[in-house]
Each structure stands twice: as structure tokens, then as C-alpha cells.
Design a protein around this motif. Structure first.
Motif, PDB file in Angstrom:
ATOM      1  N   ILE A  35      13.729  54.455  57.479  1.00  0.00           N
ATOM      2  CA  ILE A  35      12.972  54.177  56.256  1.00  0.00           C
ATOM      3  C   ILE A  35      11.641  53.496  56.568  1.00  0.00           C
ATOM      4  O   ILE A  35      10.594  53.897  56.028  1.00  0.00           O
ATOM      5  N   PRO A  36      11.619  52.465  57.450  1.00  0.00           N
ATOM      6  CA  PRO A  36      10.309  51.899  57.824  1.00  0.00           C
ATOM      7  C   PRO A  36       9.361  52.938  58.424  1.00  0.00           C
ATOM      8  O   PRO A  36       8.153  52.886  58.195  1.00  0.00           O
ATOM      9  N   ILE A  37       9.906  53.888  59.203  1.00  0.00           N
ATOM     10  CA  ILE A  37       9.057  54.944  59.763  1.00  0.00           C
ATOM     11  C   ILE A  37       8.486  55.813  58.652  1.00  0.00           C
ATOM     12  O   ILE A  37       7.298  56.193  58.677  1.00  0.00           O
ATOM     13  N   PHE A  38       9.319  56.145  57.654  1.00  0.00           N
ATOM     14  CA  PHE A  38       8.834  56.918  56.509  1.00  0.00           C
ATOM     15  C   PHE A  38       7.705  56.175  55.786  1.00  0.00           C
ATOM     16  O   PHE A  38       6.705  56.778  55.380  1.00  0.00           O
ATOM     17  N   VAL A  39       7.872  54.866  55.622  1.00  0.00           N
ATOM     18  CA  VAL A  39       6.850  54.066  54.946  1.00  0.00           C
ATOM     19  C   VAL A  39       5.542  54.091  55.733  1.00  0.00           C
ATOM     20  O   VAL A  39       4.461  54.332  55.176  1.00  0.00           O
ATOM     21  N   VAL A  40       5.635  53.860  57.041  1.00  0.00           N
ATOM     22  CA  VAL A  40       4.444  53.869  57.888  1.00  0.00           C
ATOM     23  C   VAL A  40       3.790  55.251  57.878  1.00  0.00           C
ATOM     24  O   VAL A  40       2.551  55.366  57.828  1.00  0.00           O
ATOM     25  N   ALA A  41       4.607  56.309  57.907  1.00  0.00           N
ATOM     26  CA  ALA A  41       4.069  57.670  57.907  1.00  0.00           C
ATOM     27  C   ALA A  41       3.304  57.958  56.622  1.00  0.00           C
ATOM     28  O   ALA A  41       2.209  58.555  56.655  1.00  0.00           O
ATOM     29  N   ASN A  42       3.852  57.547  55.486  1.00  0.00           N
ATOM     30  CA  ASN A  42       3.175  57.768  54.209  1.00  0.00           C
ATOM     31  C   ASN A  42       1.846  57.020  54.146  1.00  0.00           C
ATOM     32  O   ASN A  42       0.839  57.544  53.653  1.00  0.00           O
ATOM     33  N   ILE A  43       1.841  55.789  54.632  1.00  0.00           N
ATOM     34  CA  ILE A  43       0.603  54.996  54.633  1.00  0.00           C
ATOM     35  C   ILE A  43      -0.424  55.622  55.575  1.00  0.00           C
ATOM     36  O   ILE A  43      -1.617  55.716  55.243  1.00  0.00           O
ATOM     37  N   ILE A 133      11.406  51.025  50.011  1.00  0.00           N
ATOM     38  CA  ILE A 133      11.893  49.890  50.792  1.00  0.00           C
ATOM     39  C   ILE A 133      13.128  49.274  50.142  1.00  0.00           C
ATOM     40  O   ILE A 133      14.145  49.026  50.804  1.00  0.00           O
ATOM     41  N   PHE A 134      13.069  49.029  48.830  1.00  0.00           N
ATOM     42  CA  PHE A 134      14.172  48.368  48.148  1.00  0.00           C
ATOM     43  C   PHE A 134      15.427  49.233  48.085  1.00  0.00           C
ATOM     44  O   PHE A 134      16.548  48.725  48.197  1.00  0.00           O
ATOM     45  N   ILE A 135      15.250  50.534  47.920  1.00  0.00           N
ATOM     46  CA  ILE A 135      16.405  51.428  47.796  1.00  0.00           C
ATOM     47  C   ILE A 135      16.849  51.949  49.164  1.00  0.00           C
ATOM     48  O   ILE A 135      18.026  51.927  49.511  1.00  0.00           O
ATOM     49  N   GLY A 136      15.875  52.425  49.950  1.00  0.00           N
ATOM     50  CA  GLY A 136      16.200  53.131  51.177  1.00  0.00           C
ATOM     51  C   GLY A 136      16.785  52.268  52.283  1.00  0.00           C
ATOM     52  O   GLY A 136      17.712  52.692  52.976  1.00  0.00           O
ATOM     53  N   ILE A 137      16.245  51.059  52.462  1.00  0.00           N
ATOM     54  CA  ILE A 137      16.726  50.214  53.559  1.00  0.00           C
ATOM     55  C   ILE A 137      18.194  49.856  53.363  1.00  0.00           C
ATOM     56  O   ILE A 137      18.993  49.896  54.307  1.00  0.00           O
ATOM     57  N   ARG A 138      18.578  49.521  52.139  1.00  0.00           N
ATOM     58  CA  ARG A 138      19.988  49.174  51.880  1.00  0.00           C
ATOM     59  C   ARG A 138      20.894  50.374  52.158  1.00  0.00           C
ATOM     60  O   ARG A 138      21.954  50.225  52.773  1.00  0.00           O
ATOM     61  N   LEU A 139      20.469  51.565  51.722  1.00  0.00           N
ATOM     62  CA  LEU A 139      21.295  52.751  51.940  1.00  0.00           C
ATOM     63  C   LEU A 139      21.406  53.079  53.429  1.00  0.00           C
ATOM     64  O   LEU A 139      22.479  53.448  53.910  1.00  0.00           O
ATOM     65  N   GLU A 140      20.306  52.948  54.157  1.00  0.00           N
ATOM     66  CA  GLU A 140      20.350  53.247  55.591  1.00  0.00           C
ATOM     67  C   GLU A 140      21.220  52.247  56.338  1.00  0.00           C
ATOM     68  O   GLU A 140      21.950  52.615  57.272  1.00  0.00           O
ATOM     69  N   GLN A 142      23.811  50.851  55.208  1.00  0.00           N
ATOM     70  CA  GLN A 142      25.216  51.083  54.862  1.00  0.00           C
ATOM     71  C   GLN A 142      25.724  52.428  55.360  1.00  0.00           C
ATOM     72  O   GLN A 142      26.878  52.533  55.794  1.00  0.00           O
ATOM     73  N   PHE A 143      24.890  53.467  55.323  1.00  0.00           N
ATOM     74  CA  PHE A 143      25.368  54.812  55.622  1.00  0.00           C
ATOM     75  C   PHE A 143      24.722  55.442  56.856  1.00  0.00           C
ATOM     76  O   PHE A 143      25.108  56.531  57.251  1.00  0.00           O
ATOM     77  N   GLY A 144      23.733  54.797  57.437  1.00  0.00           N
ATOM     78  CA  GLY A 144      23.122  55.341  58.645  1.00  0.00           C
ATOM     79  C   GLY A 144      21.917  56.219  58.364  1.00  0.00           C
ATOM     80  O   GLY A 144      21.726  56.708  57.253  1.00  0.00           O
ATOM     81  N   PHE A 145      21.124  56.453  59.402  1.00  0.00           N
ATOM     82  CA  PHE A 145      19.858  57.164  59.219  1.00  0.00           C
ATOM     83  C   PHE A 145      20.045  58.661  59.003  1.00  0.00           C
ATOM     84  O   PHE A 145      19.203  59.299  58.360  1.00  0.00           O
ATOM     85  N   VAL A 146      21.117  59.237  59.523  1.00  0.00           N
ATOM     86  CA  VAL A 146      21.311  60.687  59.395  1.00  0.00           C
ATOM     87  C   VAL A 146      21.495  61.081  57.933  1.00  0.00           C
ATOM     88  O   VAL A 146      20.794  61.961  57.407  1.00  0.00           O
ATOM     89  N   ARG A 147      22.429  60.438  57.252  1.00  0.00           N
ATOM     90  CA  ARG A 147      22.702  60.778  55.857  1.00  0.00           C
ATOM     91  C   ARG A 147      21.507  60.482  54.968  1.00  0.00           C
ATOM     92  O   ARG A 147      21.126  61.285  54.112  1.00  0.00           O
ATOM     93  N   VAL A 148      20.915  59.307  55.175  1.00  0.00           N
ATOM     94  CA  VAL A 148      19.767  58.926  54.337  1.00  0.00           C
ATOM     95  C   VAL A 148      18.586  59.856  54.593  1.00  0.00           C
ATOM     96  O   VAL A 148      17.890  60.256  53.657  1.00  0.00           O
ATOM     97  N   GLY A 149      18.356  60.210  55.849  1.00  0.00           N
ATOM     98  CA  GLY A 149      17.260  61.122  56.165  1.00  0.00           C
ATOM     99  C   GLY A 149      17.443  62.493  55.540  1.00  0.00           C
ATOM    100  O   GLY A 149      16.493  63.080  55.005  1.00  0.00           O
ATOM    101  N   ALA A 185      21.832  58.696  45.024  1.00  0.00           N
ATOM    102  CA  ALA A 185      22.862  58.376  46.022  1.00  0.00           C
ATOM    103  C   ALA A 185      23.351  56.946  45.855  1.00  0.00           C
ATOM    104  O   ALA A 185      24.548  56.669  45.967  1.00  0.00           O
ATOM    105  N   MET A 186      22.426  56.027  45.582  1.00  0.00           N
ATOM    106  CA  MET A 186      22.806  54.628  45.402  1.00  0.00           C
ATOM    107  C   MET A 186      23.674  54.455  44.163  1.00  0.00           C
ATOM    108  O   MET A 186      24.699  53.759  44.195  1.00  0.00           O
ATOM    109  N   LEU A 187      23.304  55.110  43.065  1.00  0.00           N
ATOM    110  CA  LEU A 187      24.090  55.010  41.839  1.00  0.00           C
ATOM    111  C   LEU A 187      25.460  55.663  42.015  1.00  0.00           C
ATOM    112  O   LEU A 187      26.464  55.169  41.497  1.00  0.00           O
ATOM    113  N   SER A 188      25.503  56.765  42.747  1.00  0.00           N
ATOM    114  CA  SER A 188      26.779  57.441  42.998  1.00  0.00           C
ATOM    115  C   SER A 188      27.712  56.539  43.787  1.00  0.00           C
ATOM    116  O   SER A 188      28.910  56.432  43.486  1.00  0.00           O
TER     117      SER A 188
END
Length: 215
Positions: A35-43, A133-140, A142-149, A185-188
């Protein structure tokens, strides 16, 4: 990831909690790095877009003067043209914004992917990145980078397809589709494990009451 689900019944002074079951999780949280990489990439992509936009050189003063001229070629388009503090629509289109005509008639399907990494302005970018950041970091964690990615990329791609179907006259950019996928995914996960969270909260409430009574 291993998880432990011991059910424990305890009997405290004045409170019978024998029927209260809660789940203790021994899951070790993953380290969030995708998720931090995604944030940096978008910026980084936004900075490149602003560099290509080069408002001082390409602005024709039709909408007014460039905003924040001290930034040089990274300065923003006039607010009348782009109130989100960003580039012109022509620059976004050049950099890969989603446009129905180009996707369907000119077979530029790659825009379904590139549009996910573009943003209309600083305000748009800031809102999406804070949400990520608020949603993605918590999910990653808990579930790892593969699923979140996978969820992020597939949701972003699906969002681009829907945008191309319903927005046929304007361009579309942003990571909103990917963010809604992560939010879903978080709500589910929350709804699926609601009883676990509820039982844990109830048990902790009874324990707190008992502690207050003893003290």
C-alpha cells in the motif's frame, strides 16, 4: 496464518460470564509495504503529469493565470479550468486518461489501467491517498499483500470499465474504483466476523465492570 479460537468461560464475583464466548486471535500481522508503494507511485505519477503539463509554457491565459507560479513548470492550471489544483484535461488525456471513444473505437484498452494512476488535482490525489492509507494498510496487515493487491487492481480495472460505459463524453481518472473495492473487502470482513467482534467487546465490558466493582 494460523489462528487460535479458544472458547473460555469465566465466573467473576457478582457476574456469571460462563456463557460468554470470545475469540482470541493469535494472528501475527503482516508488514504493510504494498500500500505505501501504491501511494508513492500515485504521487510520483502526479508529479510527472504536472511536469509534462508545464502550465507556464502551455497555458494560453484563456482561463486566467497559472496557480502557484513559484513551482515553475509544476504550477497548476487556472482554477477556472481546474479547481482541484491540477493539470489540464488535454494533459490527462495525453498521459492515459480514460476516454470511451479512444478505448472503443481506437482500441486503446491500456487506458483502463493507466487511468487508475492518474488524478485530476492535488485535492483529488490527497483524498484518495488518505483513504488508501486508512483502509489499505489495515487490510494488508491482516490479509497480506497478495490478496490486497489483487483486490486493488481488479477493482480498479472493473471501475474503469464501468466508467467507460457510463461516462462517454468526458475523461475519467482516479483510483476510486480500487478504493471502493478495498472498502467493500473491509466491510465484508467486518460483517462476516461481526459476532466475534461483538462477543469480544461484551466480554471486555463485563471484565471492566468487575474490575471497577472490586476496586
Amino acid at each position: 496464518m494460523a489462528s487460535g479460537d479458544p472458547e473460555r468461560g469465566t465466573k467473576n464475583r457478582g457476574y456469571n460470564t460462563a456463557n460468554v464466548h470470545y475469540v482470541e486471535t493469535s494472528d501475527k500481522l503482516w508488514t504493510s509495504w504494498l500500500i505505501p508503494i501504491f501511494v508513492v507511485a500515485n504521487i510520483a505519477v502526479f508529479i510527472v503529469v504536472m511536469y509534462v503539463n508545464n502550465c507556464p509554457k502551455n497555458n494560453l491565459d484563456f482561463y486566467g493565470k497559472c496557480v502557484a507560479k513559484f513551482l515553475g513548470r509544476l504550477s497548476f492550471q487556472p482554477l477556472k479550468e481546474n479547481p482541484l489544483f491540477g493539470p489540464s484535461s488535454s494533459t490527462l488525456e495525453k498521459m492515459g486518461a480514460l476516454e470511451w471513444n479512444k478505448v472503443v473505437h481506437e482500441h486503446q484498452g491500456w487506458r483502463l489501467i493507466t487511468s487508475m494512476w492518474l488524478h485530476a488535482g492535488v485535492i483529488h490525489l490527497l483524498a484518495n491517498m488518505l483513504s488508501l492509507i486508512f483502509i489499505g494498510i489495515r487490510l494488508e496487515q491482516q490479509f497480506g499483500f497478495v490478496r490486497v493487491g489483487i483486490i486493488y487492481l481488479l477493482s480498479g480495472f472493473g471501475g474503469s470499465i464501468l466508467s467507460s460505459l457510463f461516462i462517454q463524453r468526458n475523461i475519467s481518472v482516479g483510483a476510486s474504483g480500487a478504493l471502493f473495492g478495498l472498502l467493500g473487502a473491509m466491510l465484508s470482513e467486518l460483517l462476516t466476523n461481526w459476532t466475534i467482534y461483538a462477543n469480544k467487546e461484551f466480554f471486555h465490558m463485563l471484565t471492566t465492570l468487575h474490575t471497577l466493582e472490586v476496586s
